[in-house]
Each structure stands twice: as C-alpha cells, then as structure tokens.
Design a protein around this motif. Sequence first.
Motif, PDB file in Angstrom:
ATOM      1  N   ASP A 163       0.829  -1.206   0.000  1.00 50.20           N
ATOM      2  CA  ASP A 163       0.000   0.000   0.000  1.00 50.20           C
ATOM      3  C   ASP A 163       0.867   1.262   0.000  1.00 50.20           C
ATOM      4  O   ASP A 163       1.774   1.406   0.832  1.00 50.20           O
ATOM      5  CB  ASP A 163      -0.907   0.030   1.238  1.00 50.20           C
ATOM      6  CG  ASP A 163      -2.102  -0.893   1.112  1.00 50.20           C
ATOM      7  OD1 ASP A 163      -2.324  -1.432   0.008  1.00 50.20           O
ATOM      8  OD2 ASP A 163      -2.814  -1.077   2.124  1.00 50.20           O
ATOM      9  N   TYR A 191       5.098 -10.587   8.630  1.00 48.44           N
ATOM     10  CA  TYR A 191       3.688 -10.964   8.668  1.00 48.44           C
ATOM     11  C   TYR A 191       2.980 -10.415   7.443  1.00 48.44           C
ATOM     12  O   TYR A 191       3.245  -9.285   7.015  1.00 48.44           O
ATOM     13  CB  TYR A 191       3.010 -10.391   9.911  1.00 48.44           C
ATOM     14  CG  TYR A 191       3.184 -11.199  11.177  1.00 48.44           C
ATOM     15  CD1 TYR A 191       4.389 -11.841  11.457  1.00 48.44           C
ATOM     16  CD2 TYR A 191       2.156 -11.307  12.097  1.00 48.44           C
ATOM     17  CE1 TYR A 191       4.553 -12.571  12.625  1.00 48.44           C
ATOM     18  CE2 TYR A 191       2.307 -12.039  13.275  1.00 48.44           C
ATOM     19  CZ  TYR A 191       3.511 -12.660  13.533  1.00 48.44           C
ATOM     20  OH  TYR A 191       3.669 -13.388  14.680  1.00 48.44           O
ATOM     21  N   SER A 192       2.072 -11.196   6.895  1.00 40.82           N
ATOM     22  CA  SER A 192       1.206 -10.698   5.831  1.00 40.82           C
ATOM     23  C   SER A 192       0.178  -9.754   6.439  1.00 40.82           C
ATOM     24  O   SER A 192      -0.071  -9.795   7.652  1.00 40.82           O
ATOM     25  CB  SER A 192       0.490 -11.852   5.139  1.00 40.82           C
ATOM     26  OG  SER A 192      -0.483 -12.412   6.012  1.00 40.82           O
ATOM     27  N   PRO A 193      -0.457  -8.897   5.628  1.00 37.55           N
ATOM     28  CA  PRO A 193      -1.520  -8.039   6.170  1.00 37.55           C
ATOM     29  C   PRO A 193      -2.622  -8.842   6.848  1.00 37.55           C
ATOM     30  O   PRO A 193      -3.152  -8.429   7.890  1.00 37.55           O
ATOM     31  CB  PRO A 193      -2.035  -7.303   4.925  1.00 37.55           C
ATOM     32  CG  PRO A 193      -0.852  -7.259   4.010  1.00 37.55           C
ATOM     33  CD  PRO A 193      -0.141  -8.568   4.234  1.00 37.55           C
ATOM     34  N   GLU A 194      -2.959  -9.999   6.270  1.00 38.61           N
ATOM     35  CA  GLU A 194      -4.017 -10.816   6.873  1.00 38.61           C
ATOM     36  C   GLU A 194      -3.576 -11.362   8.227  1.00 38.61           C
ATOM     37  O   GLU A 194      -4.358 -11.382   9.191  1.00 38.61           O
ATOM     38  CB  GLU A 194      -4.370 -11.962   5.918  1.00 38.61           C
ATOM     39  CG  GLU A 194      -5.696 -12.660   6.236  1.00 38.61           C
ATOM     40  CD  GLU A 194      -5.540 -13.743   7.283  1.00 38.61           C
ATOM     41  OE1 GLU A 194      -6.542 -14.029   7.982  1.00 38.61           O
ATOM     42  OE2 GLU A 194      -4.450 -14.310   7.418  1.00 38.61           O
ATOM     43  N   GLU A 195      -2.328 -11.798   8.328  1.00 39.74           N
ATOM     44  CA  GLU A 195      -1.823 -12.316   9.603  1.00 39.74           C
ATOM     45  C   GLU A 195      -1.798 -11.238  10.674  1.00 39.74           C
ATOM     46  O   GLU A 195      -2.025 -11.529  11.864  1.00 39.74           O
ATOM     47  CB  GLU A 195      -0.421 -12.887   9.402  1.00 39.74           C
ATOM     48  CG  GLU A 195      -0.393 -14.199   8.628  1.00 39.74           C
ATOM     49  CD  GLU A 195       1.011 -14.631   8.273  1.00 39.74           C
ATOM     50  OE1 GLU A 195       1.250 -15.854   8.222  1.00 39.74           O
ATOM     51  OE2 GLU A 195       1.872 -13.760   8.037  1.00 39.74           O
ATOM     52  N   THR A 232      -3.923  -9.032  11.230  1.00 39.94           N
ATOM     53  CA  THR A 232      -5.256  -8.838  11.818  1.00 39.94           C
ATOM     54  C   THR A 232      -5.535  -9.821  12.945  1.00 39.94           C
ATOM     55  O   THR A 232      -6.504  -9.637  13.690  1.00 39.94           O
ATOM     56  CB  THR A 232      -6.360  -8.970  10.751  1.00 39.94           C
ATOM     57  OG1 THR A 232      -6.383 -10.338  10.267  1.00 39.94           O
ATOM     58  CG2 THR A 232      -6.119  -8.030   9.587  1.00 39.94           C
ATOM     59  N   HIS A 233      -4.702 -10.844  13.108  1.00 40.11           N
ATOM     60  CA  HIS A 233      -4.940 -11.874  14.119  1.00 40.11           C
ATOM     61  C   HIS A 233      -4.038 -11.737  15.341  1.00 40.11           C
ATOM     62  O   HIS A 233      -4.033 -12.611  16.207  1.00 40.11           O
ATOM     63  CB  HIS A 233      -4.759 -13.255  13.502  1.00 40.11           C
ATOM     64  CG  HIS A 233      -5.740 -13.557  12.408  1.00 40.11           C
ATOM     65  ND1 HIS A 233      -7.091 -13.709  12.631  1.00 40.11           N
ATOM     66  CD2 HIS A 233      -5.561 -13.708  11.073  1.00 40.11           C
ATOM     67  CE1 HIS A 233      -7.710 -13.967  11.485  1.00 40.11           C
ATOM     68  NE2 HIS A 233      -6.803 -13.964  10.521  1.00 40.11           N
TER      69      HIS A 233
END
Length: 289
Positions: A122, A230-234, A236-237
């Motif tokens: 981004d 970390y990925s963006p999705e990871e 979030t956790h």
Amino acid sequence: MNAVTDSFAIAPSEASSDLSPLQAVIFDWAGTLVDFGSLAPTQIFVEAFATFGISLTLAQARGPMGLSKWHHIHQLLQDERIASQWQAAFGRRPAQADVDAIYARFMPMQIAKVGQFSAPIDGAAEVLSWLRAQGLKVGSCSGYPREVLDQLLPQAAAAGIAPDHVVAGDELSAGGRPGPFMALANVLALGVTDVRACVKVDDTVPGIEEGLNAGMWTVGLSLSGNEVGYSPEELTHVSAAYVDARVAEAEAKLKRAGAHHVVRSIAELPGALKAIAKTVRKARRVQRG
C-alpha cells in the motif's frame, strides 16, 4: 495511507523544493515495493530445503534475507542446526556443490510462485509517482536472480510499480549485498552525479549495509518487510501491542545496521525523504559558510 496522502497535500512549487537536492531513490523489491511481509522467498526456501529432507523454520529461512539467493542458501548451510541435519542425512558436512544443488531446486520453485506475491505494498505506486513528480529518478535492486525478476516485473508494472532501472542479484560479477555494487550500478544507469544525493530504501540489514557502502543515505522499513514478516491478513490476528513490539525490534535492528531513518512501510517514506533533504540542504549551507 495517511502518510502518503498527507505528503501529496502540498502545492507543486513547495513539493519540488522539499526533496532538493536529492536525485534518486533506490528501492529493494520484496518487502519494500511488493510482497508485504517478504513472504515469497521465505516460504520457498523452506520448501526447497524440505525436498532434501532438511527442516527449516521460517525464522531460520529469514535470517540471511537481503543476500543474493545463492549466498542466502550458502549462509543457511553455515547454521550449525541446519548443517547437523545435513550431516545426519548425508553423512558429511554441506559443501559448495550442495549449495548449487539446493539453488537448482529453489530456482524453478521461485520462478513458478513469485507472481503470487507481486501485489504492491500500500502506497508504493503513489510514492513512485510522487518521486517522479519531484524530478527524482527511481532505481531498484534485488536479491532475486534475473530469471525470477523477469516473472515479477511485468505483473508489478501492471499494478503501477515500474522503476526506471532494475538490477538483479546474480548479474554483477562484482557480487551482491552487502557490497555497494547493485546500488552503484543504478547510479551509473540513472546518470546520478552524486551518491550523497541518493537514498537506499530496504527492509533488510544487508540492504541497508549496501546503501551505506555505496555512500548513500538509507531508510529501513520495519513493518512491511522481512524483520516482522507478517502478511496483512496475519497482522489482523495479533494484538496491536504485539505488532508494536515486533516493529520496535525491527527498527532497533535496522538502526544498529546504520539506517539513518526507519519507517513502517513505503507509505511513510515521504516524511523520511523530506527530513534527509532538509539535512543535506543545511549541511551544504554550512559548507558554503
């Protein structure tokens, strides 16, 4: 994205002076321009070693990140925990021929999968556009071999990531990181007249050292790159506190390597570049007396 949009909320005449006298910014690729978390090379190192019966953790695979991929594999095999696995599996310590063998296994896997990790981070496309609007040149270099970059570059370009020059990790006889050679190849290709007017942006220690060895300013990236991983999705956790702690560790490591500034991602780069340009202008005024 506020760091990017805020950087653009200035009049063109003001913007053009903000980065003077900088001439070029030279970027790394994975974890810097594309592939948030620098996931592509990490996972494939694990998979390539597994085909030889050697178990790597993701943390081990990330250790030498920033080096050319052959040298990355060579460095991994110097790790005693990995070398002892090799000894148990093959009855001998790993040798250069084994580096070649793993590299030969790694390459087609990387070529096949790198496109899956070509999404821009981004703010990357906007920052490149902004740099060009200020008259700066945009260079890049990578630990990826040319065969891998040839798969990545068209997909990245379609998404707005197209530097003026690209140097691959295997195409200079002088070598790769942490040597200055890829960064300096960009200087030559882009026609930059002063390395002190260049900024190297990277998410790894060898990449920061590359810029310093080339005589450039350096900006490290903490959250988007290899150090947090970390990925963006990871992200979030996990908790914000945990992320902040990981970012602080990454920032400290990159600063110990000599980074002049460290930001979380390319979206925050404009502020760091303005600060560097201001420092350069002040130093030049002092020199003029």
